[in-house]
Design a protein around this motif. Structure first.
Motif, PDB file in Angstrom:
ATOM      1  N   GLU A 231     -18.538  13.618   4.154  1.00 28.96           N
ATOM      2  CA  GLU A 231     -17.523  12.716   3.273  1.00 28.96           C
ATOM      3  C   GLU A 231     -16.256  12.888   4.217  1.00 28.96           C
ATOM      4  N   ILE A 232     -15.569  11.426   4.555  1.00 27.53           N
ATOM      5  CA  ILE A 232     -14.290  11.363   4.785  1.00 27.53           C
ATOM      6  C   ILE A 232     -13.768  10.658   3.798  1.00 27.53           C
ATOM      7  N   ASP A 233     -12.642  11.294   3.288  1.00 30.29           N
ATOM      8  CA  ASP A 233     -12.319  10.625   1.920  1.00 30.29           C
ATOM      9  C   ASP A 233     -10.965   9.451   2.386  1.00 30.29           C
ATOM     10  N   MET A 234     -11.146   8.332   1.589  1.00 28.65           N
ATOM     11  CA  MET A 234     -10.126   7.167   1.974  1.00 28.65           C
ATOM     12  C   MET A 234     -10.136   6.258   0.615  1.00 28.65           C
ATOM     13  N   PRO A 235      -8.836   5.572   0.640  1.00 31.05           N
ATOM     14  CA  PRO A 235      -7.616   5.482   1.354  1.00 31.05           C
ATOM     15  C   PRO A 235      -6.757   6.580   0.871  1.00 31.05           C
ATOM     16  N   GLY A 236      -7.011   7.236  -0.281  1.00 29.08           N
ATOM     17  CA  GLY A 236      -5.998   8.524  -0.636  1.00 29.08           C
ATOM     18  C   GLY A 236      -6.655   9.581  -0.172  1.00 29.08           C
ATOM     19  N   THR A 267      -1.924   7.496   1.115  1.00 27.67           N
ATOM     20  CA  THR A 267      -2.625   6.532   1.161  1.00 27.67           C
ATOM     21  C   THR A 267      -2.651   5.959   2.666  1.00 27.67           C
ATOM     22  N   LEU A 268      -3.786   5.581   3.251  1.00 28.12           N
ATOM     23  CA  LEU A 268      -3.534   4.789   4.575  1.00 28.12           C
ATOM     24  C   LEU A 268      -3.121   3.600   4.491  1.00 28.12           C
ATOM     25  N   THR A 305      -2.304   3.797  -3.739  1.00 30.44           N
ATOM     26  CA  THR A 305      -2.631   2.439  -3.165  1.00 30.44           C
ATOM     27  C   THR A 305      -2.988   1.496  -4.225  1.00 30.44           C
ATOM     28  N   LYS A 306      -2.087   0.220  -4.150  1.00 29.51           N
ATOM     29  CA  LYS A 306      -2.407  -0.708  -5.004  1.00 29.51           C
ATOM     30  C   LYS A 306      -3.747  -1.223  -5.096  1.00 29.51           C
ATOM     31  N   ILE A 307      -4.149  -1.789  -6.373  1.00 28.63           N
ATOM     32  CA  ILE A 307      -5.534  -2.038  -6.593  1.00 28.63           C
ATOM     33  C   ILE A 307      -5.803  -3.319  -5.706  1.00 28.63           C
ATOM     34  N   GLU A 308      -4.934  -4.191  -5.700  1.00 28.11           N
ATOM     35  CA  GLU A 308      -4.987  -5.388  -4.790  1.00 28.11           C
ATOM     36  C   GLU A 308      -5.212  -5.037  -3.374  1.00 28.11           C
TER      37      GLU A 308
END
Length: 491
Positions: A231-236, A267-268, A305-308
């Motif tokens: 697992e590489i977790d993203m965007p958080g 966040t990325l 990270t904004k949902i949009e």
């Protein structure tokens, strides 16, 4: 036995392992030889019997163990086995090598607990006679280890892989990146480990796996019929990446390395093409190292990270995984995006997310935090762990059925069960084992044994008998007061 087999018919006799016993395998199969040798290597140190692995074209003479593939028993599937024990022969058959390997664990459990010791013990080495037919309820029976919050070395992982194999589990999920550390070498982005891998929670020195070490872990697991899912977790959960390469950071600032335990702040940069170049490189290198079907892309707790921004990001990353020949696994928040075909949604927090996944045609991996998180404390006096989701005593960890937990998630929607260990509070093998055991045995049984054959009153007696077994295997387990442990006192 744990997990409890589907069918057991006892015949009241016994088979004796002696210094004349050997392990015979059907024909010259290299895979059967490896499985036979695994059994010999487990039994020889404690018994001193010197069992050898020998090929044969016929059933062997009395007094031996015989491993064979039939391939014609549809009920057993790919992982089931039939074990027939008479006073003259132990005969283990399966359709596939995985079934034989699982059957070997049953043979080990039928022998006295001291068979698991690494030094020579006094016999006799007797096994009760009868017939066991056995096969799993779910195809995915796993555990997760968070090596990002605290780093665990290669030997620690191999030790846990052997313990999981003993209880017929078949997936190890490695949480390889988080805010506190990046744990897998990516040759095209070397600073991820050179900088991002050098700390952990509390400020320890961290660490990482080279690609060669990772490949060694994958092979070790494969030999035990366990699939590694990275697992590489993203965007958080991306502070370690952002600290290594500031251009990836969503807020445009150079991030410091982080050694705390807060979540949701990183966040990325989801609108920058460099981010997608980075992700594509990471997925490309990981996919090449990982023979299993799945790569896990995280997706949880992306509060910064904004949902949009989150939705198009997760959609694009899913496409990247597929482009590199893998299927996607992600935490349940991914169902807020468009779940691509063959993506599996891992239910940990919100049932409504998992239900959204099912509505989009996804399978669900059941890891509900309040039932299955190994980092939850047993009770308020527990030495390690957290309790934000629940206290999970051994009975609570066992007493639930994945197919009945959420009415909208039926058995046919479920790929299996996974018990995650997050490592905020544990940094050593023995500390981790205290949280993992004995609860892992219950999760193994939930994944393997039909729900109608499971009940706590029966299970706690079998679990008590595994106290001596876990002790023989040098496992630092939590001695729950709910279980009358069958552990001999040291003289």
């Amino acid at each position: 036995m744990i997990p409890k087999p589907v069918s057991v018919v006892a015949t009241g006799g016994k088979f004796d392992l002696t210094d004349q016993t050997d392990i015979y395998i059907q024909d010259e199969s290299a895979e059967l030889k490896q499985i036979g040798q695994y059994l010999a290597d487990k039994l020889n140190p404690s018994t001193g019997l010197g069992l050898e692995v020998k090929p044969t074209t016929d059933a062997p003479a009395p007094g031996n163990i015989y491993l064979s593939l039939s391939g014609s028993d549809s009920e057993l599937g790919d992982e089931g086995y039939q074990l027939t024990i008479t006073d003259k022969l132990i005969s283990l058959s399966a359709n596939k090598p995985a079934g034989l390997f699982h059957g070997i664990q049953t043979i080990r459990q039928l022998l006295p607990a001291q068979v698991e010791m690494t030094s020579k013990q006094k016999g006799p080495w007797e096994i009760a006679t009868g017939t066991i037919r056995d096969y799993p309820t779910y195809g995915y029976r796993g555990s997760m280890l968070d090596v990002a919050r605290h780093f665990f070395g290669v030997d620690d992982l191999k030790n846990l892989i052997d313990q999981m194999a003993y209880y017929k589990m078949n997936v190890m999920h490695l949480h390889l990146s988080d805010d506190q550390g990046w744990r897998i070498e990516i040759k095209s982005w070397p600073n991820l480990t050179a900088h991002g891998g050098k700390t952990e929670v509390g400020g320890g020195e961290g660490g990482f796996y080279t690609q060669e070490q990772y490949s060694d872990i994958v092979k070790y697991a494969q030999d035990r019929f366990i699939t590694i899912i990275p697992e590489i977790d993203m965007p958080g959960h991306t502070n370690a990446a952002s600290a290594s390469y500031p251009e990836l950071n969503g807020n445009g600032k150079t991030a410091d390395l982080y050694t705390g335990t807060e979540v949701g702040f990183s966040t990325l940069a989801t609108k920058k093409e460099v981010t997608y170049k980075f992700i594509d490189d990471v997925i490309r290198e990981l996919a090449a190292l990982t023979p299993g079907e799945y790569l896990h892309i995280g997706g949880d707790e992306s509060h910064a990270t904004k949902i949009e921004d989150y939705i198009p990001f997760m959609n694009r990353v899913q496409d990247m995984v597929v482009a590199h020949g893998k299927k996607v696994l992600a935490w349940d928040e991914i169902a807020l995006a468009t779940v691509k075909p063959n993506t599996v949604v891992q239910y940990w927090a919100k049932a409504e997310n998992a239900i959204k996944g099912v509505a989009q045609g996804a399978k669900v991996l059941m890891s509900p935090a309040k039932n299955a998180y190994l980092d939850m404390q047993y009770d308020s006096t527990s030495t390690y762990g957290l309790h934000w989701a629940a206290y999970i005593e051994v009975d609570k960890g066992y007493n639930w059925d994945p197919a009945n937990l959420v009415p909208e998630i039926k058995k046919e929607n479920i790929t299996g069960i996974e018990a995650p260990l997050w490592s905020e509070t544990v940094g050593e093998r023995k500390e981790a084992e205290y949280l993992i055991f004995p609860r892992l045995l219950g999760y193994a049984e939930i994944g393997w044994t039909p729900a109608e054959l499971r009940n706590w009153d029966d299970y706690k007696i079998r679990l008590a008998n595994h106290g001596e077994r876990m002790k023989a295997m040098n496992i630092n387990f939590y001695p729950s007061k709910l279980v009358q442990w069958d552990v001999k006192k040291e003289k």
